[in-house]
Design an enzyme around this catalytic site. Sequence first.
Site, PDB file in Angstrom:
ATOM      1  N   HIS A   1       0.813  -1.214   0.000  1.00 30.18           N
ATOM      2  CA  HIS A   1       0.000   0.000   0.000  1.00 30.18           C
ATOM      3  C   HIS A   1       0.849   1.268   0.000  1.00 30.18           C
ATOM      4  CE1 HIS A   1      -3.648  -2.449   1.695  1.00 30.18           C
ATOM      5  NE2 HIS A   1      -3.420  -2.656   0.415  1.00 30.18           N
TER       6      HIS A   1
ATOM      7  N   SER B   1      -6.649  -7.534   9.696  1.00 31.27           N
ATOM      8  CA  SER B   1      -8.051  -7.962   9.800  1.00 31.27           C
ATOM      9  C   SER B   1      -8.449  -8.789   8.580  1.00 31.27           C
ATOM     10  CB  SER B   1      -8.958  -6.736   9.920  1.00 31.27           C
ATOM     11  OG  SER B   1      -8.806  -5.896   8.789  1.00 31.27           O
TER      12      SER B   1
HETATM   13  N1  APR Z   1      -0.701  -7.612  17.588  1.00 30.59           N
HETATM   14  C1  APR Z   1      -1.251  -8.266  16.544  1.00 30.59           C
HETATM   15  N2  APR Z   1      -2.436  -7.939  15.995  1.00 30.59           N
HETATM   16  C2  APR Z   1      -3.084  -6.882  16.513  1.00 30.59           C
HETATM   17  C3  APR Z   1      -2.573  -6.140  17.595  1.00 30.59           C
HETATM   18  C4  APR Z   1      -1.322  -6.542  18.149  1.00 30.59           C
HETATM   19  N3  APR Z   1      -0.761  -5.910  19.168  1.00 30.59           N
HETATM   20  N4  APR Z   1      -3.440  -5.128  17.867  1.00 30.59           N
HETATM   21  C5  APR Z   1      -4.452  -5.239  16.982  1.00 30.59           C
HETATM   22  N5  APR Z   1      -4.248  -6.302  16.158  1.00 30.59           N
HETATM   23  C6  APR Z   1      -5.067  -6.777  15.053  1.00 30.59           C
HETATM   24  C7  APR Z   1      -6.551  -6.488  15.152  1.00 30.59           C
HETATM   25  O1  APR Z   1      -7.187  -7.533  15.867  1.00 30.59           O
HETATM   26  C8  APR Z   1      -6.970  -6.451  13.692  1.00 30.59           C
HETATM   27  O2  APR Z   1      -7.347  -7.747  13.236  1.00 30.59           O
HETATM   28  O3  APR Z   1      -4.644  -6.064  13.902  1.00 30.59           O
HETATM   29  C9  APR Z   1      -5.703  -6.023  12.955  1.00 30.59           C
HETATM   30  C10 APR Z   1      -5.739  -4.620  12.365  1.00 30.59           C
HETATM   31  O4  APR Z   1      -6.704  -4.566  11.366  1.00 30.59           O
HETATM   32  P1  APR Z   1      -6.907  -3.256  10.459  1.00 30.59           P
HETATM   33  O5  APR Z   1      -6.943  -2.063  11.325  1.00 30.59           O
HETATM   34  O6  APR Z   1      -8.089  -3.515   9.585  1.00 30.59           O
HETATM   35  O7  APR Z   1      -5.545  -3.177   9.627  1.00 30.59           O
HETATM   36  P2  APR Z   1      -5.128  -3.894   8.274  1.00 30.59           P
HETATM   37  O8  APR Z   1      -5.651  -5.273   8.193  1.00 30.59           O
HETATM   38  O9  APR Z   1      -3.673  -3.686   8.118  1.00 30.59           O
HETATM   39  O10 APR Z   1      -5.899  -2.980   7.209  1.00 30.59           O
HETATM   40  C11 APR Z   1      -5.712  -3.230   5.854  1.00 30.59           C
HETATM   41  O11 APR Z   1      -6.994  -1.294   5.273  1.00 30.59           O
HETATM   42  O12 APR Z   1      -7.642   0.963   5.438  1.00 30.59           O
HETATM   43  C12 APR Z   1      -6.822   0.029   4.790  1.00 30.59           C
HETATM   44  O13 APR Z   1      -4.897   0.587   3.565  1.00 30.59           O
HETATM   45  C13 APR Z   1      -5.337   0.344   4.888  1.00 30.59           C
HETATM   46  O14 APR Z   1      -3.465  -1.180   4.816  1.00 30.59           O
HETATM   47  C14 APR Z   1      -4.723  -0.923   5.430  1.00 30.59           C
HETATM   48  C15 APR Z   1      -5.757  -1.961   5.062  1.00 30.59           C
END
Ligand code: APR
Length: 234
Positions: free
Chosen positions: A113, A182
């Site tokens: 990204h 997620s």
């Molecule tokens: N260790 C591991 N996992 C964690 C922790 C932690 N300390 N804290 C939170 N999480 C998990 C949450 O449970 C969740 O499943 O990290 C995940 C974060 O999810 P998102 O916020 O949806 O992030 P991500 O999956 O990277 O999003 C994907 O969405 O908006 C777009 O471009 C943006 O790259 C991003 C994409």
Amino acid sequence: MEPISLSQYERVVFFTGAGMSAESGVPTYRGRGGIWAQYRWEEYACQDAFDADPDKVLAFHQQRRGRVLACQPHAGHSHLAALQGAHPGLSIVTQNTDGMHQRASARDVVELHGSLWRLRCARHGRIEDLAAAEYARRACAECGATLRPDITWFADSVNAAVFARAQRLIEQAQLFVAVGTSGIVYPAAGLVPLAARGSARMIEINPDQTELSGLFAEHVREPAGTAVPRLFKY
Ligand code: APR
């Protein structure tokens, strides 16, 4: 789960999301304190918003950069970078734009990204690496258009060459570890079923269950900062 020696696997992919940086203090996108619960992406994270009000969108991203710069990589980032230094077949494919893996000395990170530390011309693809310099309006040297953050916004396409590289690495992986994602944003999330279709050992590190948990044989319900150093040895 017992610690795993990576030397038994020739090709290893760590696939990271916002949860990887959460313990450093970088907010995730979804869940408690998530960025998209606070800000409407339609106003801050799409090309239409940028075209309508570039200063507002640049200011939002500048604020995010400031927040990220105030954070430090944690033990999980450092351990992963050290493992990569010892293991030539270990790749890091990330959805994160924060550059935290690189700040922990990881190299050649596949940034699906893009990066908050670069600007790009939406028309010509020209990229300007700003490092930590402040985002301000800058014009494309070719067309004069205002350069936008070099990150993938909603309704953008991902960089095809970068995505294809991630696909190749994942197809060849014998061990695939997803950390802190997620798994709901495509096409990146589609890399998990791609790994599962092959013969890779599939491990998910995430305190919570996700949409894609069913594709993993092993689940580590712990935060990245403790799980990554505890579980993986060279
Ligand atoms: N260790 C591991 N996992 C964690 C922790 C932690 N300390 N804290 C939170 N999480 C998990 C949450 O449970 C969740 O499943 O990290 C995940 C974060 O999810 P998102 O916020 O949806 O992030 P991500 O999956 O990277 O999003 C994907 O969405 O908006 C777009 O471009 C943006 O790259 C991003 C994409």
